[in-house]
Design a protein around this motif. Structure first.
Motif, PDB file in Angstrom:
ATOM      1  N   ARG A   1      47.342  23.112  38.172  1.00 45.35           N
ATOM      2  CA  ARG A   1      48.245  23.504  39.247  1.00 45.35           C
ATOM      3  C   ARG A   1      48.535  22.277  40.104  1.00 45.35           C
ATOM      4  NH1 ARG A   1      45.110  28.370  41.892  1.00 45.35           N
ATOM      5  NH2 ARG A   1      44.612  26.532  43.092  1.00 45.35           N
ATOM      6  N   LYS A   2      49.687  22.278  40.742  1.00 47.52           N
ATOM      7  CA  LYS A   2      50.093  21.152  41.575  1.00 47.52           C
ATOM      8  C   LYS A   2      49.063  20.889  42.679  1.00 47.52           C
ATOM      9  CE  LYS A   2      53.870  21.936  43.744  1.00 47.52           C
ATOM     10  NZ  LYS A   2      55.263  22.083  44.156  1.00 47.52           N
ATOM     11  N   GLU A   3      48.532  21.960  43.277  1.00 48.27           N
ATOM     12  CA  GLU A   3      47.544  21.795  44.345  1.00 48.27           C
ATOM     13  C   GLU A   3      46.267  21.125  43.823  1.00 48.27           C
ATOM     14  OE1 GLU A   3      48.866  24.951  43.659  1.00 48.27           O
ATOM     15  OE2 GLU A   3      50.445  24.742  45.149  1.00 48.27           O
ATOM     16  N   ASP A   4      45.861  21.480  42.591  1.00 49.50           N
ATOM     17  CA  ASP A   4      44.675  20.859  42.008  1.00 49.50           C
ATOM     18  C   ASP A   4      44.941  19.392  41.678  1.00 49.50           C
ATOM     19  OD1 ASP A   4      43.588  23.347  42.216  1.00 49.50           O
ATOM     20  OD2 ASP A   4      43.522  23.765  40.067  1.00 49.50           O
ATOM     21  N   ALA A   5      46.121  19.093  41.140  1.00 50.36           N
ATOM     22  CA  ALA A   5      46.474  17.712  40.793  1.00 50.36           C
ATOM     23  C   ALA A   5      46.497  16.824  42.025  1.00 50.36           C
ATOM     24  CB  ALA A   5      47.828  17.682  40.092  1.00 50.36           C
ATOM     25  N   GLN A   6      46.832  17.394  43.162  1.00 49.74           N
ATOM     26  CA  GLN A   6      46.894  16.626  44.405  1.00 49.74           C
ATOM     27  C   GLN A   6      45.489  16.225  44.877  1.00 49.74           C
ATOM     28  OE1 GLN A   6      49.343  18.568  47.258  1.00 49.74           O
ATOM     29  NE2 GLN A   6      49.540  16.779  48.539  1.00 49.74           N
ATOM     30  N   MET A   7      44.464  16.921  44.434  1.00 51.87           N
ATOM     31  CA  MET A   7      43.088  16.621  44.841  1.00 51.87           C
ATOM     32  C   MET A   7      42.462  15.495  44.010  1.00 51.87           C
ATOM     33  SD  MET A   7      41.625  20.467  45.363  1.00 51.87           S
ATOM     34  CE  MET A   7      39.974  19.882  45.738  1.00 51.87           C
ATOM     35  N   ILE A   8      43.108  15.126  42.897  1.00 54.63           N
ATOM     36  CA  ILE A   8      42.546  14.116  41.989  1.00 54.63           C
ATOM     37  C   ILE A   8      43.148  12.757  42.311  1.00 54.63           C
ATOM     38  CG2 ILE A   8      42.227  13.453  39.590  1.00 54.63           C
ATOM     39  CD1 ILE A   8      42.623  16.469  38.901  1.00 54.63           C
TER      40      ILE A   8
ATOM     41  N   MET B   1      36.101  19.834  37.611  1.00 56.38           N
ATOM     42  CA  MET B   1      35.053  19.117  36.884  1.00 56.38           C
ATOM     43  C   MET B   1      34.668  19.846  35.598  1.00 56.38           C
ATOM     44  SD  MET B   1      32.790  17.665  40.036  1.00 56.38           S
ATOM     45  CE  MET B   1      31.816  16.543  39.053  1.00 56.38           C
ATOM     46  N   ASP B   2      34.729  21.174  35.593  1.00 53.10           N
ATOM     47  CA  ASP B   2      34.436  21.947  34.382  1.00 53.10           C
ATOM     48  C   ASP B   2      35.452  21.679  33.281  1.00 53.10           C
ATOM     49  OD1 ASP B   2      32.157  23.030  35.454  1.00 53.10           O
ATOM     50  OD2 ASP B   2      33.050  24.972  35.949  1.00 53.10           O
ATOM     51  N   MET B   3      36.657  21.242  33.666  1.00 54.29           N
ATOM     52  CA  MET B   3      37.687  20.896  32.676  1.00 54.29           C
ATOM     53  C   MET B   3      37.407  19.540  32.023  1.00 54.29           C
ATOM     54  SD  MET B   3      41.254  21.872  34.461  1.00 54.29           S
ATOM     55  CE  MET B   3      41.558  23.447  35.224  1.00 54.29           C
ATOM     56  N   GLY B   4      36.400  18.830  32.512  1.00 50.35           N
ATOM     57  CA  GLY B   4      36.074  17.516  31.963  1.00 50.35           C
ATOM     58  C   GLY B   4      36.702  16.382  32.745  1.00 50.35           C
ATOM     59  N   ILE B   5      37.307  16.714  33.883  1.00 47.90           N
ATOM     60  CA  ILE B   5      37.924  15.688  34.718  1.00 47.90           C
ATOM     61  C   ILE B   5      36.874  15.211  35.716  1.00 47.90           C
ATOM     62  CG2 ILE B   5      39.758  15.202  36.372  1.00 47.90           C
ATOM     63  CD1 ILE B   5      41.370  17.455  34.994  1.00 47.90           C
ATOM     64  N   THR B   6      36.337  14.016  35.459  1.00 46.26           N
ATOM     65  CA  THR B   6      35.315  13.433  36.321  1.00 46.26           C
ATOM     66  C   THR B   6      35.681  11.980  36.600  1.00 46.26           C
ATOM     67  OG1 THR B   6      34.019  12.857  34.367  1.00 46.26           O
ATOM     68  CG2 THR B   6      33.463  14.929  35.454  1.00 46.26           C
ATOM     69  N   LYS B   7      34.968  11.358  37.505  1.00 52.62           N
ATOM     70  CA  LYS B   7      35.244   9.972  37.880  1.00 52.62           C
ATOM     71  C   LYS B   7      35.172   9.053  36.657  1.00 52.62           C
ATOM     72  CE  LYS B   7      33.776   6.344  40.981  1.00 52.62           C
ATOM     73  NZ  LYS B   7      32.863   5.919  42.019  1.00 52.62           N
TER      74      LYS B   7
ATOM     75  N   GLY C   1      37.942  17.197  48.079  1.00 47.38           N
ATOM     76  CA  GLY C   1      37.654  18.617  48.264  1.00 47.38           C
ATOM     77  C   GLY C   1      36.250  18.978  47.835  1.00 47.38           C
ATOM     78  N   ASP C   2      35.967  20.276  47.890  1.00 48.20           N
ATOM     79  CA  ASP C   2      34.645  20.750  47.517  1.00 48.20           C
ATOM     80  C   ASP C   2      34.726  22.225  47.132  1.00 48.20           C
ATOM     81  OD1 ASP C   2      35.271  21.631  50.035  1.00 48.20           O
ATOM     82  OD2 ASP C   2      33.261  21.411  50.860  1.00 48.20           O
ATOM     83  N   GLY C   3      33.595  22.773  46.791  1.00 49.59           N
ATOM     84  CA  GLY C   3      33.543  24.191  46.464  1.00 49.59           C
ATOM     85  C   GLY C   3      34.059  24.522  45.079  1.00 49.59           C
ATOM     86  N   PRO C   4      34.534  25.764  44.911  1.00 49.51           N
ATOM     87  CA  PRO C   4      34.913  26.256  43.585  1.00 49.51           C
ATOM     88  C   PRO C   4      36.078  25.503  42.952  1.00 49.51           C
ATOM     89  CG  PRO C   4      35.292  27.937  45.280  1.00 49.51           C
ATOM     90  CD  PRO C   4      34.633  26.779  45.942  1.00 49.51           C
ATOM     91  N   VAL C   5      37.008  24.990  43.753  1.00 41.97           N
ATOM     92  CA  VAL C   5      38.147  24.275  43.180  1.00 41.97           C
ATOM     93  C   VAL C   5      37.683  22.971  42.542  1.00 41.97           C
ATOM     94  CG1 VAL C   5      40.358  23.165  43.667  1.00 41.97           C
ATOM     95  CG2 VAL C   5      39.779  25.301  44.788  1.00 41.97           C
ATOM     96  N   LYS C   6      36.839  22.222  43.236  1.00 47.00           N
ATOM     97  CA  LYS C   6      36.304  20.978  42.681  1.00 47.00           C
ATOM     98  C   LYS C   6      35.476  21.271  41.435  1.00 47.00           C
ATOM     99  CE  LYS C   6      33.760  16.814  43.860  1.00 47.00           C
ATOM    100  NZ  LYS C   6      33.103  16.055  44.928  1.00 47.00           N
TER     101      LYS C   6
END
Length: 73
Positions: A63-70, A29-35, A20-25
């Motif tokens: 959120r479930k939708e956010d977890a699905q993007m990782i 990443m602001d939560m500290g979740i990075t590669k 994904g991209d934009g504000p959700v990504k």
């Protein structure tokens, strides 16, 4: 590819990619979740939302939708 949403409780996984991209990504990443970061799945609500994880010593809810993007391994 496995996502954080598919991960079972008590499992530790490593982030491979954030889709994904934009504000959700940016929020993820602001939560500290990075590669390369390890994520421990602490708890999943009965209906799958939210997913509670530990990242870099911090306890977070996703959120479930956010977890699905990782994507994880």
């Amino acid at each position: 590819m496995k996502t954080l949403k598919d991960t079972t409780v008590g499992e530790t996984v490593r982030v491979e990619k954030i889709a994904g991209d934009g504000p959700v990504k940016r929020r993820i990443m602001d939560m500290g979740i990075t590669k390369g970061v390890e994520i421990f799945v602490r708890k999943v609500a009965p209906l799958g939302d939210p997913v509670e994880v530990t990242v870099r010593g911090y306890e977070l809810s996703l959120r479930k939708e956010d977890a699905q993007m990782i994507q994880v391994s």
